[in-house]
Design a protein around this motif. Structure first.
Motif, short mmCIF file in Angstrom:
data_model
loop_
_atom_site.label_atom_id
_atom_site.label_comp_id
_atom_site.label_asym_id
_atom_site.label_seq_id
_atom_site.Cartn_x
_atom_site.Cartn_y
_atom_site.Cartn_z
N CYS A 210 0.82 -1.22 0.00
CA CYS A 210 0.00 0.00 0.00
C CYS A 210 0.85 1.27 0.00
O CYS A 210 0.31 2.37 0.10
CB CYS A 210 -0.92 0.01 1.22
N HIS A 211 2.16 1.09 -0.11
CA HIS A 211 3.03 2.26 -0.17
C HIS A 211 3.19 2.70 -1.63
O HIS A 211 3.49 1.89 -2.50
CB HIS A 211 4.40 1.94 0.43
N VAL A 212 2.98 3.99 -1.88
CA VAL A 212 3.13 4.54 -3.22
C VAL A 212 4.48 5.25 -3.28
O VAL A 212 4.74 6.18 -2.51
CB VAL A 212 1.98 5.52 -3.55
N SER A 213 5.35 4.80 -4.18
CA SER A 213 6.69 5.38 -4.26
C SER A 213 6.60 6.85 -4.67
O SER A 213 5.78 7.23 -5.51
CB SER A 213 7.53 4.60 -5.27
N GLY A 214 7.49 7.63 -4.05
CA GLY A 214 7.52 9.06 -4.38
C GLY A 214 6.46 9.88 -3.68
O GLY A 214 6.35 11.09 -3.91
N TRP A 215 5.68 9.21 -2.85
CA TRP A 215 4.63 9.97 -2.13
C TRP A 215 5.28 10.83 -1.07
O TRP A 215 5.96 10.33 -0.18
CB TRP A 215 3.64 9.00 -1.50
N PRO A 216 5.09 12.18 -1.12
CA PRO A 216 5.83 13.06 -0.22
C PRO A 216 5.46 12.90 1.24
O PRO A 216 6.30 13.12 2.12
CB PRO A 216 5.45 14.46 -0.73
N GLN A 217 4.22 12.45 1.54
CA GLN A 217 3.81 12.35 2.93
C GLN A 217 4.28 11.05 3.58
O GLN A 217 4.29 10.94 4.81
CB GLN A 217 2.27 12.44 3.01
N GLY A 218 4.65 10.06 2.77
CA GLY A 218 5.10 8.78 3.33
C GLY A 218 3.93 7.97 3.86
O GLY A 218 2.78 8.37 3.81
N GLY A 219 4.22 6.79 4.36
CA GLY A 219 3.19 5.94 4.94
C GLY A 219 2.44 5.15 3.88
O GLY A 219 2.87 5.01 2.73
N ARG A 220 1.29 4.61 4.28
CA ARG A 220 0.46 3.77 3.41
C ARG A 220 -0.76 4.57 2.95
O ARG A 220 -1.25 5.47 3.63
CB ARG A 220 -0.02 2.53 4.15
N ILE A 221 -1.28 4.17 1.77
CA ILE A 221 -2.41 4.88 1.15
C ILE A 221 -3.44 3.85 0.73
O ILE A 221 -3.10 2.82 0.14
CB ILE A 221 -1.95 5.70 -0.07
N VAL A 222 -4.73 4.13 1.01
CA VAL A 222 -5.81 3.23 0.58
C VAL A 222 -6.94 4.06 -0.03
O VAL A 222 -7.20 5.19 0.36
CB VAL A 222 -6.35 2.40 1.76
N TRP A 223 -7.62 3.43 -1.00
CA TRP A 223 -8.79 4.06 -1.61
C TRP A 223 -10.01 3.87 -0.70
O TRP A 223 -10.17 2.84 -0.04
CB TRP A 223 -9.11 3.45 -2.96
N THR A 224 -10.90 4.89 -0.71
CA THR A 224 -12.24 4.77 -0.17
C THR A 224 -13.22 5.05 -1.31
O THR A 224 -12.80 5.34 -2.45
CB THR A 224 -12.50 5.78 0.97
N SER A 225 -14.53 5.01 -1.05
CA SER A 225 -15.50 5.22 -2.12
C SER A 225 -15.83 6.69 -2.37
O SER A 225 -16.74 7.00 -3.11
CB SER A 225 -16.81 4.47 -1.79
N GLY A 226 -15.05 7.60 -1.76
CA GLY A 226 -15.30 9.02 -1.97
C GLY A 226 -14.83 9.49 -3.35
O GLY A 226 -13.74 9.15 -3.81
#
Length: 292
Positions: A210-226
Motif C-alpha cells: 500500500c506504499h506509493v513510491s515518491g509519495w511526499p507524505q510517506g506511509g500507506r495509502i488506501v482508496w475509499t469510495s469518496g
C-alpha cells in the motif's frame, strides 16, 4: 362744538330777520328763514349725517362680526382636527403596546421552543450513548472470511492489498460477494473504526504493497469510495460505494489544505497524514478497503 355751531346759526338767522321788513320776505338773490326753519334744517342735516355715520359703523361692525365668526369656525375646525389627531395618536400608542406585548409573547415562545430543542438534543445524545453501549455489548457480527468485525461502527472491514485504480478497486469490492462495497466513512464512528483497523493492518509486512513510491507524505495509502459528484470537475464530494449509490458528505476528516483539486477527484486515507483524507488522481493504483 356742536352747541357753538348751533348758536352761530341762530345768530345768523336772527340777523337776517332784523334786516327784513317783515317776518318772512323773499329777497332778490335768496331766501330768508326764520329761527324755527333754520333750526329744523340744521337738525335734519345733522340727523342725516348721524344716520350715515351709524350706517357706516353698523357695516363695519357687521364686517368685523363676520370675520370673528369665520375665525371662530376655523378655530372649531382646528380643535376638531386636534381631537382627531389625539385619537389617532392614542390608537397608535395602543397598537404599539399591543405589538410590544405580542413580541414579548413571541420571545417567551421562542425561549420555550429553544429549551425544548435543547432538551431533545440532550435526549438524542443520551440515546446515542446508549446505542453505543448496546452495540459494544452485542456479540460479534459474523463476517465473511478475510473480514474483521469493528464494534465501533458495527461493520466488517477488509484491506485488499491489490494495487488498483479507483474504478477497478470499487468493482473488485463488489466481486467479493453480495453486499460487499468499497468503504464509505460517513461518520466519526466509522472513521475511528477504519483508523484502528488500518493501524493494525499496516503493522504487517505485506502492507508495504500500500506504499506509493515518491509519495511526499510517506506511509500507506488506501482508496475509499469518496469521489466528486462529477468526476470531471473539482469539489462537491460524495460517497459512491456502488455505481448506483451516492451518499452526501455529512462528516469530513480532510487533511489541512485538502481537497486541493488540480485534476484530483478521488478520496483516499493516508497513514502519513494521521489517517486523514486526501484527494488524488483516480488512476493512481494502490490498496483499498471494502466493507459489509
Amino acid at each position: 362744538m356742536r352747541l357753538l355751531l348751533f348758536s352761530a346759526l341762530l345768530m345768523v338767522c336772527a340777523a337776517k330777520v332784523d334786516s327784513s321788513t317783515n317776518a318772512t320776505k323773499v329777497g332778490q338773490r335768496g331766501q330768508v328763514c326764520d329761527l324755527s326753519e333754520c333750526s329744523s334744517r340744521f337738525l335734519r342735516a345733522k340727523f342725516s349725517s348721524t344716520e350715515t355715520d351709524l350706517e357706516v359703523l353698523s357695516n363695519r361692525i357687521q364686517t368685523h362680526t363676520e370675520k370673528i365668526q369665520a375665525q371662530g369656525q376655523q378655530i372649531q375646525a382646528q380643535e376638531q382636527q386636534n381631537r382627531a389627531q389625539e385619537q389617532h395618536n392614542r390608537a397608535q400608542e395602543q397598537q404599539i403596546q399591543a405589538q410590544g406585548q405580542q413580541n414579548r409573547d413571541q420571545g417567551q415562545q421562542n425561549r420555550a421552543q429553544g429549551q425544548q430543542i435543547q432538551a431533545q438534543g440532550q435526549q438524542i445524545e443520551s440515546l446515542k450513548r446508549q446505542i453505543e453501549i448496546i452495540q459494544k455489548q452485542l456479540p460479534p457480527k459474523p463476517c465473511p472470511f478475510g473480514f474483521e468485525f469493528m464494534p465501533e461502527s458495527h461493520q466488517c472491514l477488509k484491506l485488499d492489498l491489490r494495487r488498483l485504480s479507483w474504478n477497478n478497486a470499487r468493482e473488485a469490492c463488489r466481486r467479493l460477494g453480495p453486499g460487499v462495497k468499497m468503504v464509505a466513512i460517513t461518520n466519526i464512528a466509522k472513521q475511528r473504526a477504519v483508523t484502528r483497523y488500518l493501524q493494525n493492518e499496516f503493522i504487517k509486512p505485506q502492507s508495504s504493497a500500500c506504499h506509493v513510491s515518491g509519495w511526499p507524505q510517506g506511509g500507506r495509502i488506501v482508496w475509499t469510495s469518496g469521489q466528486t459528484k462529477d468526476p470531471s470537475r473539482c469539489g462537491n464530494y460524495v460517497w459512491k460505494p456502488t455505481p448506483r449509490a451516492e451518499i452526501g458528505l455529512t462528516y469530513t476528516n480532510w487533511n489541512p489544505g485538502q481537497p486541493s483539486c488540480g485534476g484530483e477527484h478521488c478520496l483516499q486515507v493516508v497513514s502519513g497524514m494521521e489517517y486523514r483524507w486526501n484527494d488524488c488522481t483516480c488512476t493512481v493504483e494502490t490498496c483499498f478497503v471494502c466493507e459489509i
